[in-house]
Design a protein around this motif. Structure first.
Motif, PDB file in Angstrom:
ATOM      1  N   LYS A 361       3.164 -16.155   1.715  1.00  0.00           N
ATOM      2  CA  LYS A 361       2.394 -15.750   2.886  1.00  0.00           C
ATOM      3  C   LYS A 361       3.313 -15.248   3.994  1.00  0.00           C
ATOM      4  CE  LYS A 361      -1.864 -16.385   1.559  1.00  0.00           C
ATOM      5  NZ  LYS A 361      -2.762 -15.234   1.432  1.00  0.00           N
ATOM      6  N   ASP A 378      -7.803 -17.819   2.957  1.00  0.00           N
ATOM      7  CA  ASP A 378      -8.347 -16.603   2.356  1.00  0.00           C
ATOM      8  C   ASP A 378      -9.805 -16.871   2.011  1.00  0.00           C
ATOM      9  OD1 ASP A 378      -5.898 -15.417   2.531  1.00  0.00           O
ATOM     10  OD2 ASP A 378      -5.667 -15.033   0.384  1.00  0.00           O
ATOM     11  N   GLU A 386     -10.619 -11.480  -2.738  1.00  0.00           N
ATOM     12  CA  GLU A 386     -10.304 -11.678  -1.316  1.00  0.00           C
ATOM     13  C   GLU A 386     -11.022 -10.662  -0.438  1.00  0.00           C
ATOM     14  OE1 GLU A 386      -6.109 -11.746  -0.247  1.00  0.00           O
ATOM     15  OE2 GLU A 386      -6.643 -11.146   1.788  1.00  0.00           O
ATOM     16  N   GLY A 389      -8.367 -12.389   4.908  1.00  0.00           N
ATOM     17  CA  GLY A 389      -7.137 -13.168   4.912  1.00  0.00           C
ATOM     18  C   GLY A 389      -6.808 -13.529   6.351  1.00  0.00           C
TER      19      GLY A 389
HETATM   20 MN    MN Z   1      -4.444 -11.458   2.189  1.00  0.00          MN
END
Ligand code: MN
Ligand code: ATP
Length: 463
Positions: A361, A378, A386, A389
Motif C-alpha cells: 500500500k 478497499d 475494487e 480504495g
Molecule cells: Mn486501490
C-alpha cells in the motif's frame, strides 16, 4: 411554436390534444402507402415518440429523406395512441428535414451491432439506445455525487491535472512537456535538460488528486474532488482506462471507521439516486444485457457491507479450496479473482477489507501498532472487484517521514505535503472511487470502455 422535448411530452398529460413541435433523429420508419410511422428520438429519454404521417397529406418524395439517422422537425397534434407500446403519438402536419443520413453510408442503419463494433465508431455510438442509456445514467450519477457531498457540507476542491510530483505512488504517469522531442536540450552529462522545459522541471498528468486533497481537507475540513486522472499502465483489462474520472473525498478528524461509514453511505446513496431517477434507462439495460441488474442494485443498497481485515480475507481464500490463477498468501496483493471470490462466492455481499500489509500500500497510509499493516480500506463489489480504495492517513510527521525515506521517495518533491504534518496536523482519512467502476456497476455493462463517452486505452485515442 416552441419545441417540446420527448421526455416532457411523454410525462405531461396536458399536452394531449394540443399542437406540438418535436425535433430529433429518426430511429426507424415503416408503414404502407396510406400511413407511415416514424420512431423519433431526441436523446432526452430512452423512449421514442411515434410520429404518424398520413400519406394523404404527404408525398412519397417528401418522406424519402426520412431514413434512420436523419434529423427532422415535425409539427402536429399530440394524440393518445391506438398502438401498443406507446401512450401518445404525434399526427404530423408539417415536416422539416434538417439533415439526411445516407442509408448506404450510415453505420447505424441496422440494429443489433455488437458492443465491440460500436467501440470502433465511438463518435456515433451515443446515438444508439444502449449508449444513450449508459450516458444518461452516467450523468445522473455525476449529479448524485455532487448532491451527496453538497448536502453534507463538503467543499468541491479542484486539484491540478498537471503535477510535478512523480511519487503519487498510484501508477505510471504520462509526461507533459513542450520540449521538441526530436531536438532535446541536454545537460553536460548527456541527460535531458528539463530546466528548459515549460515548467522548468519534469511534469506529468496526475494519477490522483489525493495529496492536494489533503491540503484542502486540513484547511476546509472536508472536501471532495471529482475530475479526470491518468494512468499510463499498459493494462488492457475490462476494468482499466488510461483516462478515468475519480471522486476523492478527504476529511479532517475522520478515522478509518468514519471513513468506511462514509464510503458505504456514499455508494448506496448514488445507486439509490440512479434507481430513483434513471429507472427507464436501467430497466432497458437490464432487459438487454443483464436480467439480475436491478436485484443486484437493490441488494447492495439494502444490505450492510461486510467488514473484515485483509488477514482474515486471505485466510478465507487460502482454505477456500479454489484454484486461483494467482496464488494467494499473506503479503500478496489481491487480484480481481480473489476480490470477486470473497464478494460473489463467500460473503455474497460487498466487502470492505482493511489493514493491508504496508508493503503493498501507499506510503501515506497510517501505520498500525503491529508494525506490519496499515489502516487501508478497499471496498470490493460484485462483478467489479475494487471500486474504492482509501485509508486513514499517517498524520504523524516522524512516522510519515520515516516511511518516505524507507521507500526512497525523493523528499524534494514532498516538502509541501509534509507541511500538513508540520503545521496543525490532525487525524484524517479519505478514499478514491473510480467513477467508471461505479457506472459499470449501475449499468450492468461489463467493459469499462462502454461506460465513458470517449475511452482512452493503450493504442486508442482517436475520438
Ligand atoms: Mn486501490
Ligand atoms: P486496481 O487495483 O483495480 O488497478 P488501484 O488500486 O490501482 O486499482 P487506486 O489507486 O486505489 O486504484 O484508485 C482508486 C480507485 O480508482 C480504484 O478503487 C478504482 O475504482 C479506480 N481505478 C484505479 N485505476 C483505474 C483505471 N486504470 N481505470 C479506471 N478506474 C481505475
Amino acid at each position: 411554436m416552441k419545441r417540446i422535448r420527448v421526455v416532457d411530452l411523454l410525462k405531461t398529460p396536458d399536452f394531449i390534444g394540443t399542437d406540438v413541435v418535436v425535433k430529433g433523429w429518426v430511429r426507424t420508419r415503416r408503414g404502407n402507402k396510406h400511413v407511415q410511422f416514424v420512431q423519433l428520438s431526441d436523446g432526452s429519454t430512452i423512449k421514442n415518440i411515434q410520429i404518424v404521417f398520413d400519406m394523404a397529406k404527404f408525398s412519397d418524395e417528401e418522406l424519402k429523406p426520412v431514413t434512420t439517422g436523419s434529423a427532422i422537425c415535425v409539427e402536429g397534434r399530440l394524440v393518445e395512441s391506438q398502438g401498443k407500446g406507446q401512450t401518445c403519438e404525434v399526427q404530423a402536419d408539417t415536416l422539416t428535414v434538417y439533415g439526411t443520413a445516407d442509408p448506404e453510408a450510415y453505420p447505424l442503419q441496422k440494429k443489433g451491432h455488437t458492443l465491440e463494433f460500436l467501440r470502433e465508431i465511438a463518435h456515433l455510438r451515443p446515438r444508439t439506445n444502449t449508449f444513450g442509456a449508459v450516458l444518461r445514467v452516467r450523468s445522473t450519477l455525476a449529479f448524485a455525487i455532487h448532491k451527496f457531498f453538497n448536502e453534507r457540507g463538503f467543499q468541491y476542491l479542484h486539484t491540478p491535472l498537471i503535477t510535478a510530483s512523480d511519487c503519487e505512488g498510484a501508477g505510471a504517469m504520462f509526461q507533459v512537456t513542450t520540449l521538441d522531442l526530436n531536438n532535446l536540450p541536454k545537460t553536460d552529462d548527456g541527460k535531458v535538460d528539463y530546466t528548459q522545459d515549460f515548467f522548468g522541471k519534469t511534469t506529468a498528468l496526475t494519477v490522483s488528486g489525493q495529496l492536494e486533497g489533503e491540503l484542502g481537507a486540513t484547511a476546509l475540513g472536508q472536501i471532495y474532488t471529482f475530475g479526470p486522472t491518468f494512468r499510463a499502465e499498459n493494462s488492457n483489462t475490462p476494468r482499466h482506462l488510461s483516462e478515468f474520472w475519480m471522486i476523492e473525498p478527504e476529511m479532517a478528524f475522520y478515522d478509518i471507521t468514519d471513513n468506511m461509514d462514509l464510503a458505504e453511505e456514499f455508494v448506496k446513496y448514488c445507486i439509490n439516486y440512479a434507481l430513483d431517477h434513471s429507472m427507464d434507462d436501467i430497466k432497458f439495460l437490464a432487459d438487454m444485457y443483464d436480467k439480475d441488474l436491478i436485484d443486484r442494485l437493490r441488494f447492495v443498497v439494502d444490505n450492510d457491507f461486510v467488514r473484515l481485515s485483509y488477514g482474515e480475507g486471505v485466510k478465507i481464500l487460502e482454505v477456500s479450496g479454489k484454484k486461483f490463477e494467482f496464488p494467494v498468501h499473506w503479503g500478496t496483493d489481491l487480484q480481481s479473482e480473489h476480490e470477486r471470490y470473497l464478494v460473489e462466492e463467500h460473503f455474497k455481499k460487498p466487502v470492505i477489507l482493511t489493514d493491508y500489509p504496508k508493503e503493498i500500500k501507499a506510503f501515506y497510509m497510517k501505520q498500525n501498532e503491529d508494525g506490519k499493516t496499515v489502516r487501508a480500506m478497499d471496498v470490493l463489489f460484485p462483478h467489479i472487484g475494487e471500486i474504492i480504495g482509501g485509508s486513514e492517513r499517517e498524520e504523524n510527521y516522524d512516522k510519515l517521514l520515516a516511511r518516505i525515506e524507507e521507500l526512497n521517495i525523493p523528499m524534494k518533491d514532498m516538502w509541501w505535503y509534509l507541511d500538513t504534518r508540520r503545521f496543525g496536523t490532525v487525524p484524517h482519512s479519505g478514499f478514491g472511487l473510480g467513477f467508471e467502476r461505479l457506472v459499470l456497476f449501475v449499468t450492468g455493462m461489463t467493459n469499462i470502455r462502454d461506460v465513458i463517452p470517449f475511452p482512452r486505452t493503450p493504442g486508442k485515442a482517436e475520438f
